[in-house]
Scaffold this active site. Structure first.
Site, mmCIF file in Angstrom:
data_model
loop_
_atom_site.group_PDB
_atom_site.id
_atom_site.type_symbol
_atom_site.label_atom_id
_atom_site.label_comp_id
_atom_site.label_asym_id
_atom_site.label_seq_id
_atom_site.Cartn_x
_atom_site.Cartn_y
_atom_site.Cartn_z
ATOM 1 N N GLU A 5 -4.588 7.797 -3.076
ATOM 2 C CA GLU A 5 -5.115 6.522 -2.595
ATOM 3 C C GLU A 5 -5.437 5.579 -3.741
ATOM 4 O O GLU A 5 -5.385 4.355 -3.583
ATOM 5 C CB GLU A 5 -6.352 6.748 -1.732
ATOM 6 N N HIS A 17 1.768 4.645 -2.784
ATOM 7 C CA HIS A 17 1.913 6.081 -2.540
ATOM 8 C C HIS A 17 3.289 6.570 -2.991
ATOM 9 O O HIS A 17 3.420 7.590 -3.679
ATOM 10 C CB HIS A 17 1.771 6.373 -1.042
ATOM 11 N N HIS A 60 0.827 -1.206 0.000
ATOM 12 C CA HIS A 60 0.000 0.000 0.000
ATOM 13 C C HIS A 60 0.865 1.261 0.000
ATOM 14 O O HIS A 60 0.671 2.160 -0.826
ATOM 15 C CB HIS A 60 -0.905 -0.023 1.233
ATOM 16 N N GLU A 61 1.825 1.316 0.906
ATOM 17 C CA GLU A 61 2.671 2.505 0.994
ATOM 18 C C GLU A 61 3.595 2.635 -0.212
ATOM 19 O O GLU A 61 3.945 3.749 -0.618
ATOM 20 C CB GLU A 61 3.473 2.493 2.301
#
Length: 490
Positions: A285, A259, A255-256
Site C-alpha cells: 500500500e 501495486h 493506485h493500482e
C-alpha cells in the site's frame, strides 16, 4: 542437488501454481460469466487443496533442517518458506479448501447484494465466511489473539495493539485537521459534468504508462472493486468508471499501477520464489498510495493533468491549474472509502479496523454489523448512511475473508509518508519533472530503494532501509497538514 536446491525447486512449482490460482481470481472479477460462480468455487477449492498439500509436505521440514543459507537472499528464502510451512501446517487441509470454495462463491453473492442494496441477502454468506475465518484463526493463534493471527497474514510482525497505538496517535491530528479544513472560509471548486467512458479509459491507459506500467506484462480492465493481481511477468490491473467523476477512474488506475509496479519491479532473479513478491500488504500500500497521492495528487502533477483534461474533454468548468489542484484534493465527508480524500481516508480505515477486530473476537456478530457500521459512521463522520452500498456492502474484503487486511491501508499511508520525505531529499528537482508529467525520477527511486528487493527484508526493515530512518506516522501527518492548510488557506 543440495537440500536448499531441492527445496527451491519444489517451491518454484508451488509459486507457479499459486499464480494460476490468482489468475482464476482475476478472471472471476473481470471476464467470468455470472453463471459459472458455483463451478469456479469448486475449481478454486480443488486448487487450494493442491497448494495446501504442497505447503505442508513433510519433505519441507527435512529440507529446512538441512538447508544452509549462504547469503542474504537464501537466508530470506528460508525464512519465508519456514514461516509459510509453520502457518500452513496449523490449518487442516479441509478447512483451507472450504475457505477457498466459500469465499470464491461469496464474492458473487456480495456483488449482487451490493448492486441491489440488500444486506439480508448477504448476511448468511458473510456469517459462514466469518465462522470459517474464526476457526482458521483459532488454529493459527494457538491460544493467542484471533485477530492478531489474521493480521499476520498481511503484515507479519504487526498486532492489533501496535496498530491501535499508531491509530491512537494519528486520530487527534487528523480530526483537528478535518475540522479546520471543513470550517475554512475558502473551499475549492467542485468538478461537475459528464466525462465519457472511452475517453476516461484512454486517459487511464496513458497515465498508467506515465507511471511506468508495462503493458507487455499486464493489462487494464474494469471491475466492481479495482484491484491488482499477479507478480513476476504477468501483473494485471483493473479500474472503474463513473461518468460524472473522472477522478474515480484516474486515481483508481494510478493506485493500482503503484501495486503493479512493485511486483513488476522486483528483481527478476527472484521470479517464482517467496522473495519474488511484495513483502507485505502495508509495504504494498505504500507504493499504491505514494503513486496516487504524494505524486498523482501533487500540485506539480495535477498542473500537468489539468492540461490533459482540457485537451481530452474541452472546457470542463475548472479554468486553471491551481483551482484544479484544489478540486482534485477537495475534502468532504463522503461515504466511500476508495473515493475518500487524504484527510478522511485513514478515519475510514480506523472504523473498519475496530469493527472487524470486534467481529473476529466475537464481541460483534454478523447480524449486528449493519447497525454497528451505521452508528459508528454517523459518530465518526457526522453523516447518516443512506443505503447499504454506501455502508457495510461497499468493500469486497469481508466477502472474501480478508479480515486483518484493512489496517494495512493506513500503515501503507504511514510508510508512504516516510518514503515521500526521503524521496524529496533524494530528488530535489522532482516537482520540476512532475510539472511535465514525468514521474520517472520518482518511480525509478522507489524501484531502486524498495521495489526491486521484494521480500528480501521484513516489512519494517524494508521501509527503514529505503528511508534511512525508523518508520513512524510523523512524516505523513506533517505532509497532510502542510498540504491541506495550504490548499484551504488556513
Amino acid at each position: 542437488m543440495t537440500a536448499y536446491e531441492d527445496l527451491m525447486a519444489f517451491q518454484r512449482q508451488t509459486e507457479a501454481l499459486a499464480q494460476v490460482a490468482g489468475r482464476l481470481g482475476w478472471d472471476q472479477e473481470t471476464m467470468m460469466p455470472r453463471g459459472a460462480a458455483e463451478q469456479r468455487g469448486e475449481e478454486t477449492a480443488a486448487l487450494e487443496g493442491v497448494l495446501h498439500a504442497r505447503r505442508t509436505d513433510p519433505r519441507i521440514a527435512g529440507w529446512l533442517a538441512q538447508a544452509k543459507a549462504e547469503d542474504d537472499e537464501s537466508e530470506a528464502q528460508l525464512r519465508l518458506i519456514r514461516r509459510s510451512y509453520e502457518r500452513s501446517t496449523k490449518v487442516p487441509g479441509k478447512l483451507a479448501e472450504e475457505l477457498a470454495r466459500v469465499t470464491s462463491i461469496a464474492q458473487g453473492v456480495w456483488a449482487e447484494a451490493r448492486a441491489n442494496d440488500d444486506v439480508a441477502a448477504f448476511l448468511p454468506t458473510l456469517a459462514e465466511v466469518v465462522r470459517l475465518r474464526r476457526e482458521e484463526a483459532a488454529h493459527l493463534a494457538g491460544g493467542g489473539d484471533l485477530y492478531d493471527a489474521l493480521i499476520d497474514d498481511y503484515e507479519p510482525g504487526a498486532t492489533a495493539d501496535t496498530i491501535g497505538a499508531v491509530f491512537g496517535r494519528m486520530r487527534p491530528r487528523l480530526v483537528a485537521l478535518r475540522e479546520a479544513v471543513l470550517g475554512a472560509e475558502y473551499q475549492p471548486p467542485v468538478l461537475s459534468g459528464k466525462f465519457g467512458t472511452d475517453a476516461q479509459l484512454r486517459l487511464s491507459r496513458d497515465l498508467a504508462k506515465r507511471f511506468g506500467y508495462d503493458f507487455t506484462r499486464g493489462r487494464l480492465d474494469t471491475a466492481v472493486h479495482p484491484f491488482s493481481s499477479g507478480s513476476g511477468s504477468d501483473v494485471r490491473i483493473t479500474t472503474r468508471v463513473v461518468e460524472t467523476d473522472p477522478f474515480n477512474c484516474i486515481y483508481s488506475t494510478i493506485h493500482e499501477v503503484g501495486h503493479a509496479c512493485y511486483e513488476l519491479g522486483v528483481d527478476t532473479d527472484y521470479l517464482l520464489t517467496p522473495v519474488g513478491a511484495g513483502v507485505s500488504m502495508g509495504v504494498h500500500e505504500s507504493q499504491s498510495r505514494i503513486y496516487e497521492n504524494q505524486l498523482g495528487r501533487s500540485r506539480a502533477f495535477t498542473g500537468w493533468l489539468h492540461g490533459q483534461m482540457v485537451e481530452r474533454f474541452g472546457d470542463f468548468g475548472i479554468a486553471d491549474a491551481e483551482a484544479f489542484y484544489g478540486a482534485v484534493n477537495r475534502v468532504q465527508a463522503g461515504f466511500i472509502r476508495t473515493e475518500a480524500d487524504e484527510v478522511h481516508y485513514n478515519l475510514h480505515i480506523m472504523m473498519r479496523f475496530d469493527l472487524e477486530r470486534d467481529l473476529i473476537r466475537g464481541k460483534l456478530e454478523v447480524a449486528d454489523m449493519e447497525e454497528a457500521w451505521n452508528a459508528r459512521f454517523l459518530s465518526d463522520f457526522g453523516v447518516a448512511v443512506d443505503r447499504p452500498s454506501h455502508g457495510m456492502l461497499q468493500d469486497v474484503h469481508w466477502s472474501v475473508g480478508l479480515f486483518g487486511y484493512f489496517p494495512t491501508y493506513a500503515l501503507g499511508n504511514v510508510y508512504a509518508g516516510c518514503l515521500n520525505a526521503s524521496l524529496r531529499q533524494a530528488v530535489p528537482s522532482l516537482d520540476e519533472a512532475l510539472t511535465q508529467g514525468d514521474t520517472s525520477a520518482a518511480t525509478g527511486w522507489l524501484r531502486e530503494a524498495l521495489q526491486r528487493h521484494g521480500g528480501l527484508r521484513p516489512p519494517a526493515d524494508t521501509i527503514r532501509t529505503a528511508c534511512g530512518f525508523e518508520p513512524d506516522e510523523g512524516p505523513l501527518l506533517d505532509y497532510l497538514e502542510a498540504k491541506f492548510r495550504g490548499i484551504y488557506r488556513i
